[in-house]
Write a protein that holds these residues in place. Sequence first.
Motif, mmCIF file in Angstrom:
data_model
loop_
_atom_site.group_PDB
_atom_site.id
_atom_site.type_symbol
_atom_site.label_atom_id
_atom_site.label_comp_id
_atom_site.label_asym_id
_atom_site.label_seq_id
_atom_site.Cartn_x
_atom_site.Cartn_y
_atom_site.Cartn_z
ATOM 1 N N TYR A 128 0.830 65.750 32.809
ATOM 2 C CA TYR A 128 2.009 64.679 33.399
ATOM 3 C C TYR A 128 2.757 64.350 32.437
ATOM 4 C CZ TYR A 128 3.829 60.133 34.609
ATOM 5 O OH TYR A 128 4.792 59.075 34.934
ATOM 6 N N VAL A 129 4.114 64.311 32.503
ATOM 7 C CA VAL A 129 4.958 64.057 31.618
ATOM 8 C C VAL A 129 5.871 62.777 32.277
ATOM 9 C CG1 VAL A 129 6.980 64.825 30.207
ATOM 10 C CG2 VAL A 129 5.268 66.118 30.535
ATOM 11 N N ASN A 130 5.928 61.640 31.490
ATOM 12 C CA ASN A 130 6.690 60.466 32.212
ATOM 13 C C ASN A 130 8.077 60.670 32.511
ATOM 14 O OD1 ASN A 130 8.688 58.012 31.713
ATOM 15 N ND2 ASN A 130 6.852 57.122 31.985
ATOM 16 N N THR A 131 8.777 61.576 31.916
ATOM 17 C CA THR A 131 10.151 61.947 32.255
ATOM 18 C C THR A 131 10.615 63.379 31.553
ATOM 19 O OG1 THR A 131 11.030 59.803 32.295
ATOM 20 C CG2 THR A 131 12.685 61.343 32.080
ATOM 21 N N VAL A 132 10.360 64.294 32.561
ATOM 22 C CA VAL A 132 10.380 65.782 32.078
ATOM 23 C C VAL A 132 11.864 65.944 31.304
ATOM 24 C CG1 VAL A 132 10.492 68.183 32.658
ATOM 25 C CG2 VAL A 132 8.981 66.546 33.804
ATOM 26 N N GLY A 133 11.752 66.304 30.203
ATOM 27 C CA GLY A 133 13.057 66.623 29.338
ATOM 28 C C GLY A 133 13.613 65.753 28.590
ATOM 29 N N ARG A 134 12.795 64.590 28.261
ATOM 30 C CA ARG A 134 13.240 63.637 27.691
ATOM 31 C C ARG A 134 12.654 63.888 25.909
ATOM 32 N NH1 ARG A 134 12.280 57.683 29.669
ATOM 33 N NH2 ARG A 134 14.032 58.358 30.720
ATOM 34 N N GLY A 135 13.465 64.523 25.233
ATOM 35 C CA GLY A 135 12.918 64.917 24.101
ATOM 36 C C GLY A 135 12.539 64.062 22.779
ATOM 37 N N LEU A 136 12.023 64.320 21.888
ATOM 38 C CA LEU A 136 11.885 63.146 20.780
ATOM 39 C C LEU A 136 13.078 62.912 20.393
ATOM 40 C CD1 LEU A 136 9.817 61.449 19.010
ATOM 41 C CD2 LEU A 136 9.675 63.701 17.702
ATOM 42 N N GLN A 137 13.798 63.673 19.773
ATOM 43 C CA GLN A 137 15.121 63.475 19.356
ATOM 44 C C GLN A 137 16.072 62.322 20.126
ATOM 45 O OE1 GLN A 137 18.513 66.409 19.297
ATOM 46 N NE2 GLN A 137 18.319 65.915 16.837
ATOM 47 N N GLN A 138 15.934 62.704 21.368
ATOM 48 C CA GLN A 138 16.597 61.841 22.602
ATOM 49 C C GLN A 138 16.306 60.419 22.473
ATOM 50 O OE1 GLN A 138 16.717 63.150 26.714
ATOM 51 N NE2 GLN A 138 17.505 61.175 27.267
ATOM 52 N N ILE A 139 14.817 60.402 22.473
ATOM 53 C CA ILE A 139 14.077 59.035 22.423
ATOM 54 C C ILE A 139 14.651 58.145 21.278
ATOM 55 C CG2 ILE A 139 11.984 58.059 22.262
ATOM 56 C CD1 ILE A 139 10.814 59.973 24.156
ATOM 57 N N VAL A 140 14.485 58.984 20.108
ATOM 58 C CA VAL A 140 14.867 58.177 18.799
ATOM 59 C C VAL A 140 16.026 57.664 18.708
ATOM 60 C CG1 VAL A 140 14.734 58.449 16.244
ATOM 61 C CG2 VAL A 140 12.926 59.360 17.615
ATOM 62 N N ARG A 141 17.184 58.577 19.119
ATOM 63 C CA ARG A 141 18.587 58.413 19.009
ATOM 64 C C ARG A 141 19.078 57.376 20.056
ATOM 65 N NH1 ARG A 141 22.029 63.926 19.131
ATOM 66 N NH2 ARG A 141 21.992 64.393 16.827
ATOM 67 N N GLU A 142 18.253 57.293 21.150
ATOM 68 C CA GLU A 142 18.475 56.347 22.040
ATOM 69 C C GLU A 142 18.239 54.758 21.927
ATOM 70 O OE1 GLU A 142 19.188 59.025 26.204
ATOM 71 O OE2 GLU A 142 17.160 57.868 25.909
ATOM 72 N N ALA A 308 -0.196 62.427 30.339
ATOM 73 C CA ALA A 308 -1.469 62.496 30.588
ATOM 74 C C ALA A 308 -1.894 64.014 30.800
ATOM 75 C CB ALA A 308 -2.128 61.788 31.983
ATOM 76 N N ARG A 309 -3.323 64.443 30.650
ATOM 77 C CA ARG A 309 -3.633 65.817 31.065
ATOM 78 C C ARG A 309 -5.037 65.740 31.397
ATOM 79 N NH1 ARG A 309 -3.211 68.544 25.081
ATOM 80 N NH2 ARG A 309 -1.602 66.810 24.649
ATOM 81 N N TRP A 310 -5.426 66.899 32.319
ATOM 82 C CA TRP A 310 -6.823 66.994 32.598
ATOM 83 C C TRP A 310 -7.058 68.473 32.126
ATOM 84 C CZ3 TRP A 310 -3.143 64.524 35.160
ATOM 85 C CH2 TRP A 310 -3.331 63.218 35.729
ATOM 86 N N ILE A 320 -12.022 67.016 30.381
ATOM 87 C CA ILE A 320 -11.431 66.058 29.796
ATOM 88 C C ILE A 320 -10.241 65.443 30.235
ATOM 89 C CG2 ILE A 320 -10.421 65.406 27.509
ATOM 90 C CD1 ILE A 320 -12.247 67.466 25.940
ATOM 91 N N PHE A 321 -9.991 64.067 30.232
ATOM 92 C CA PHE A 321 -8.833 63.423 30.644
ATOM 93 C C PHE A 321 -8.452 62.594 29.565
ATOM 94 C CE2 PHE A 321 -6.802 59.599 31.990
ATOM 95 C CZ PHE A 321 -5.850 59.934 32.610
ATOM 96 N N ALA A 322 -7.120 62.843 29.037
ATOM 97 C CA ALA A 322 -6.578 62.116 28.096
ATOM 98 C C ALA A 322 -5.291 61.440 28.431
ATOM 99 C CB ALA A 322 -6.408 62.970 26.936
ATOM 100 N N SER A 323 -4.821 60.414 28.109
ATOM 101 C CA SER A 323 -3.435 60.026 28.155
ATOM 102 C C SER A 323 -3.031 58.996 27.219
ATOM 103 C CB SER A 323 -3.710 58.892 29.340
ATOM 104 O OG SER A 323 -4.672 57.744 29.232
ATOM 105 N N ASN A 324 -1.641 58.803 27.083
ATOM 106 C CA ASN A 324 -1.170 57.509 26.230
ATOM 107 C C ASN A 324 -0.298 56.550 27.062
ATOM 108 O OD1 ASN A 324 -1.111 59.255 23.455
ATOM 109 N ND2 ASN A 324 -0.601 60.741 24.989
ATOM 110 N N TYR A 325 -0.809 55.645 26.836
ATOM 111 C CA TYR A 325 -0.247 54.423 27.948
ATOM 112 C C TYR A 325 0.079 53.162 27.286
ATOM 113 C CZ TYR A 325 -4.807 51.994 27.158
ATOM 114 O OH TYR A 325 -5.932 51.690 26.868
ATOM 115 N N ASP A 326 0.934 52.239 27.957
ATOM 116 C CA ASP A 326 1.310 50.842 27.501
ATOM 117 C C ASP A 326 0.230 49.799 27.648
ATOM 118 O OD1 ASP A 326 3.601 52.404 26.461
ATOM 119 O OD2 ASP A 326 4.622 51.881 28.414
#
Length: 423
Positions: A128-142, A308-310, A320-326
């Motif tokens: 699972y990707v929160n928003t597909v195509g939102r790259g790291l450079q875009q996140i940092v710049r925005e 998130a991934r399985w 294994i289940f792993a995620s990064n969450y708020d």
Amino acid sequence: MPHQQAVTIRAALPPARVGDVREVLAEAHRDGTVGELFPFGQIEGTHFARLVVVPEGPDVKGDTMPPAVVYMGEVDAPADAHLADLVRKAGAGLEKVFRYCDGYPAGASPKAQLAWLRAHCVPSAAYYVNTVGRGLQQIVREAQLREAIETFLDEHRADFSTADPTHIRAAIQEYVSGREDLAWARTPSAPPALRWRLRQAAHAVAVPLAGLVLLPFLVIAVPVWAVLLRRHERRDVPSSERPSREHERELAAYEDYVAQNPFTAIGRIKPGRFRRTTLAVILFAVDYGVRHVFKRGNLAGVKTIHFARWLFIDGKRRVIFASNYDGSLESYMDDFIDKVAWGLNAVFSNGLGYPRTRWLVLDGAKDELAFKHYLRCHQLPTQVWYSAYDDLTAHNLESNARIRAGLFGKLDPAETAAWLALI
């Protein structure tokens, strides 16, 4: 703009060496040297990364499943470039951990190290990707764009105190246009590569078409599967295990430092081919859903998960289940129980000791205390964890993207007021 990929490296670890690896990881966390030993921030396109130790354990037949070291990264494509950059910039740290693993070429050249890492990559069953195509450079710049606009508004607070939203937006546009370092904000964010989007579109169509072809078989198979499912569910024995205070203290030692948290858990799959097959099919459906339906910041009502991934390991005897969450783990679990308990049940009820379910999706996680004990008992300490934007929640990322999108787009007065409210 790249799409995002999951990178997982899993290497078996001799039981006698588990303590050595755990100490290396714990020391890096304790001494604050994670960034020195594993400079993930220097590895282009790395959103999140972690290193965990998977303990050994008996499978349902009593055979021993070996301990392992697992590296996971959420990265901008291509994954192979990430691995190569990982070896160049974090090779020494990786060697300090993986040298204890079976077959690791200690002291080998970067080329040999890279080949070994590639050979130990494990695919995700669902990702699972929160928003597909939102790259790291875009996140940092925005994030930088939002900060620049907020600073500009603060400096001119008196000038804008009585101005209408349209005038304020025009002033912001003029300010941004005058800054060369913000020139990129004048254009919309680009989508992922065309070739990747075409593959995604083909997959979105191919799976339902395959379902139509198999429909006559499914009409017969599903009722048989349902009968077998209820037989298995009636024989299931929920675990009464509770997390020990020592285990909870260890987990807590690696949580709640920033706006986000990592979650890593492992569980044994219930005995028999029926449960393994059921879980494989369910995760196939989950993967389809998160690739084509839940790909815009909303996982069936849960909006706080970044990735998130399985994935299966040990010959599909463990998952294994792993995620990064708020936020906190408690709020994370409550969010899932309240909004998507049926989804939790569909996946995790195939795990040994899960609270009793009916028809795969009923009950289970609705027994809140039993479910939380189950998750906590199966959770692994995430000793080394990295976030490229640890002060930004998923809501922040979405707001920043909307600020960028609405900065020079066509907005009517009502939309302009709503846009300003984002800042």
